[in-house]
Write a protein that holds these residues in place. Structure first.
Motif, mmCIF file in Angstrom:
data_model
loop_
_atom_site.group_PDB
_atom_site.id
_atom_site.type_symbol
_atom_site.label_atom_id
_atom_site.label_comp_id
_atom_site.label_asym_id
_atom_site.label_seq_id
_atom_site.Cartn_x
_atom_site.Cartn_y
_atom_site.Cartn_z
ATOM 1 N N MET A 1 11.595 -3.727 1.916
ATOM 2 C CA MET A 1 10.608 -3.591 0.841
ATOM 3 C C MET A 1 9.565 -2.603 1.351
ATOM 4 S SD MET A 1 9.696 -7.603 0.042
ATOM 5 C CE MET A 1 8.737 -7.355 -1.434
ATOM 6 N N ASN A 2 9.029 -1.779 0.469
ATOM 7 C CA ASN A 2 7.972 -0.897 0.950
ATOM 8 C C ASN A 2 6.625 -1.610 0.844
ATOM 9 O OD1 ASN A 2 6.831 -0.498 -1.667
ATOM 10 N ND2 ASN A 2 8.100 1.301 -2.032
ATOM 11 N N GLY A 3 5.615 -0.980 1.392
ATOM 12 C CA GLY A 3 4.291 -1.579 1.428
ATOM 13 C C GLY A 3 3.721 -1.866 0.055
ATOM 14 N N HIS A 4 4.048 -1.034 -0.927
ATOM 15 C CA HIS A 4 3.577 -1.263 -2.294
ATOM 16 C C HIS A 4 4.114 -2.587 -2.828
ATOM 17 C CE1 HIS A 4 2.222 -0.243 -6.374
ATOM 18 N NE2 HIS A 4 3.310 -0.908 -6.739
ATOM 19 N N GLU A 5 5.405 -2.818 -2.635
ATOM 20 C CA GLU A 5 6.028 -4.055 -3.135
ATOM 21 C C GLU A 5 5.421 -5.286 -2.456
ATOM 22 O OE1 GLU A 5 10.494 -2.433 -4.137
ATOM 23 O OE2 GLU A 5 9.882 -2.572 -2.034
ATOM 24 N N VAL A 6 5.214 -5.209 -1.144
ATOM 25 C CA VAL A 6 4.623 -6.328 -0.408
ATOM 26 C C VAL A 6 3.184 -6.558 -0.868
ATOM 27 C CG1 VAL A 6 3.963 -7.200 1.872
ATOM 28 C CG2 VAL A 6 6.131 -5.971 1.590
ATOM 29 N N ALA A 7 2.412 -5.495 -1.005
ATOM 30 C CA ALA A 7 1.013 -5.614 -1.447
ATOM 31 C C ALA A 7 0.933 -6.232 -2.845
ATOM 32 C CB ALA A 7 0.334 -4.252 -1.414
ATOM 33 N N ALA A 8 1.845 -5.853 -3.729
ATOM 34 C CA ALA A 8 1.837 -6.391 -5.097
ATOM 35 C C ALA A 8 2.067 -7.901 -5.090
ATOM 36 C CB ALA A 8 2.890 -5.690 -5.948
ATOM 37 N N VAL A 9 3.009 -8.374 -4.279
ATOM 38 C CA VAL A 9 3.267 -9.813 -4.185
ATOM 39 C C VAL A 9 2.062 -10.521 -3.566
ATOM 40 C CG1 VAL A 9 4.733 -11.587 -3.128
ATOM 41 C CG2 VAL A 9 5.779 -9.522 -4.084
ATOM 42 N N LEU A 10 1.511 -9.954 -2.499
ATOM 43 C CA LEU A 10 0.339 -10.559 -1.855
ATOM 44 C C LEU A 10 -0.825 -10.706 -2.826
ATOM 45 C CD1 LEU A 10 0.269 -8.829 1.642
ATOM 46 C CD2 LEU A 10 0.642 -11.256 1.189
ATOM 47 N N LYS A 11 -1.141 -9.644 -3.537
ATOM 48 C CA LYS A 11 -2.288 -9.680 -4.452
ATOM 49 C C LYS A 11 -2.049 -10.623 -5.626
ATOM 50 C CE LYS A 11 -5.408 -7.186 -2.490
ATOM 51 N NZ LYS A 11 -6.652 -7.774 -2.013
ATOM 52 N N ALA A 12 -0.783 -10.785 -6.045
ATOM 53 C CA ALA A 12 -0.469 -11.702 -7.139
ATOM 54 C C ALA A 12 -0.658 -13.165 -6.727
ATOM 55 C CB ALA A 12 0.957 -11.475 -7.627
ATOM 56 N N HIS A 13 -0.333 -13.484 -5.469
ATOM 57 C CA HIS A 13 -0.360 -14.873 -5.013
ATOM 58 C C HIS A 13 -1.557 -15.226 -4.136
ATOM 59 C CE1 HIS A 13 3.569 -15.758 -6.696
ATOM 60 N NE2 HIS A 13 3.934 -14.571 -6.278
ATOM 61 N N ARG A 14 -2.088 -14.259 -3.414
ATOM 62 C CA ARG A 14 -3.234 -14.496 -2.516
ATOM 63 C C ARG A 14 -4.231 -13.343 -2.667
ATOM 64 N NH1 ARG A 14 -2.415 -17.366 2.408
ATOM 65 N NH2 ARG A 14 -4.668 -17.299 2.425
ATOM 66 N N PRO A 15 -4.869 -13.224 -3.822
ATOM 67 C CA PRO A 15 -5.751 -12.071 -4.072
ATOM 68 C C PRO A 15 -6.932 -11.964 -3.121
ATOM 69 C CG PRO A 15 -5.992 -13.722 -5.798
ATOM 70 C CD PRO A 15 -4.826 -14.151 -4.942
ATOM 71 N N GLU A 16 -7.282 -13.073 -2.452
ATOM 72 C CA GLU A 16 -8.419 -13.049 -1.525
ATOM 73 C C GLU A 16 -8.099 -12.366 -0.201
ATOM 74 O OE1 GLU A 16 -6.091 -16.664 -0.218
ATOM 75 O OE2 GLU A 16 -6.430 -15.611 -2.095
ATOM 76 N N ILE A 17 -6.814 -12.198 0.103
ATOM 77 C CA ILE A 17 -6.435 -11.569 1.374
ATOM 78 C C ILE A 17 -6.680 -10.065 1.289
ATOM 79 C CG2 ILE A 17 -4.530 -11.018 2.944
ATOM 80 C CD1 ILE A 17 -3.284 -13.703 2.281
ATOM 81 N N LEU A 18 -7.358 -9.547 2.293
ATOM 82 C CA LEU A 18 -7.619 -8.109 2.383
ATOM 83 C C LEU A 18 -6.360 -7.410 2.882
ATOM 84 C CD1 LEU A 18 -11.029 -8.548 4.157
ATOM 85 C CD2 LEU A 18 -10.691 -7.908 1.767
ATOM 86 N N ILE A 19 -6.070 -6.250 2.323
ATOM 87 C CA ILE A 19 -4.876 -5.497 2.736
ATOM 88 C C ILE A 19 -5.296 -4.123 3.229
ATOM 89 C CG2 ILE A 19 -2.662 -4.510 2.041
ATOM 90 C CD1 ILE A 19 -2.517 -6.678 -0.134
ATOM 91 N N VAL A 20 -4.893 -3.835 4.472
ATOM 92 C CA VAL A 20 -5.090 -2.512 5.055
ATOM 93 C C VAL A 20 -3.711 -1.883 5.181
ATOM 94 C CG1 VAL A 20 -5.876 -1.202 7.067
ATOM 95 C CG2 VAL A 20 -7.108 -3.275 6.367
ATOM 96 N N MET A 21 -3.494 -0.778 4.499
ATOM 97 C CA MET A 21 -2.228 -0.056 4.619
ATOM 98 C C MET A 21 -2.330 0.819 5.860
ATOM 99 S SD MET A 21 0.698 0.015 3.007
ATOM 100 C CE MET A 21 0.345 -0.580 1.365
ATOM 101 N N PHE A 22 -1.379 0.644 6.768
ATOM 102 C CA PHE A 22 -1.348 1.371 8.030
ATOM 103 C C PHE A 22 -0.129 2.280 7.962
ATOM 104 C CE2 PHE A 22 -0.752 1.140 12.835
ATOM 105 C CZ PHE A 22 -1.877 1.890 13.111
ATOM 106 N N SER A 23 -0.351 3.562 7.746
ATOM 107 C CA SER A 23 0.764 4.430 7.398
ATOM 108 C C SER A 23 0.739 5.758 8.133
ATOM 109 C CB SER A 23 0.730 4.693 5.884
ATOM 110 O OG SER A 23 1.809 5.492 5.497
ATOM 111 N N ALA A 24 1.932 6.315 8.264
ATOM 112 C CA ALA A 24 2.062 7.654 8.836
ATOM 113 C C ALA A 24 2.125 8.707 7.731
ATOM 114 C CB ALA A 24 3.319 7.732 9.698
ATOM 115 N N SER A 25 2.235 8.258 6.475
ATOM 116 C CA SER A 25 2.376 9.197 5.358
ATOM 117 C C SER A 25 1.334 8.901 4.277
ATOM 118 C CB SER A 25 3.782 9.086 4.763
ATOM 119 O OG SER A 25 4.019 7.769 4.316
ATOM 120 N N GLU A 26 1.248 9.797 3.317
ATOM 121 C CA GLU A 26 0.323 9.618 2.202
ATOM 122 C C GLU A 26 0.725 8.393 1.389
ATOM 123 O OE1 GLU A 26 -2.537 11.345 1.306
ATOM 124 O OE2 GLU A 26 -2.266 12.182 3.308
#
Length: 127
Positions: free
Chosen positions: A66-91
């Motif tokens: 799964m890419n980071g977008h898919e994981v972030a979408a699930v996280l925000k849907a179920h645990r919106p209080e969790i902060l997400i920092v995308m750590f990436s080598a690309s845009e």
């Protein structure tokens, strides 16, 4: 004299398919006083995020299952209080930027990862 005030220990989950990156993140964050959970599997990361008390997730964008977008979408849907920092080598695509709280590029990790996580956690505890 009383003991100095110690802020509550923050727990960070790192999800990245690169074992060397996970090891680096864990060492860097633990040296700064964070409790760190790591996994190379986005699915396992989601399971941990649903079961564990977390303050933030540091998430790779490019992963095979799964890419980071898919994981972030699930996280925000179920645990919106969790902060997400995308750590990436690309845009990061614009639609992903709307889901997350911050971006740190892997090339800037040494100088930016800890300050970014600390600032987000401080901002979250103030609100």
């Amino acid at each position: 004299m009383g003991q100095a005030y110690r802020p509550p220990k923050r727990t960070i989950l790192c999800i990245d398919d690169d074992a060397a990156i996970l090891k680096y993140e864990k060492a860097l964050l633990e040296r700064s006083g964070y409790t760190v959970l790591t996994t190379a599997s986005p699915q396992q990361g989601l399971t941990l995020a649903m079961m564990s008390p977390l303050d933030a997730v540091i998430l790779d964008y490019q992963m095979p299952e799964m890419n980071g977008h898919e994981v972030a979408a699930v996280l925000k849907a179920h645990r919106p209080e969790i902060l997400i920092v995308m750590f990436s080598a690309s845009e990061i695509p614009e639609e992903t930027l709307k889901l997350i709280d911050a971006v740190v590029f892997k090339t800037d990790a040494i100088g930016q990862l800890i300050p970014t996580v600390a600032q987000l956690c401080k901002r979250a505890s103030a609100s």
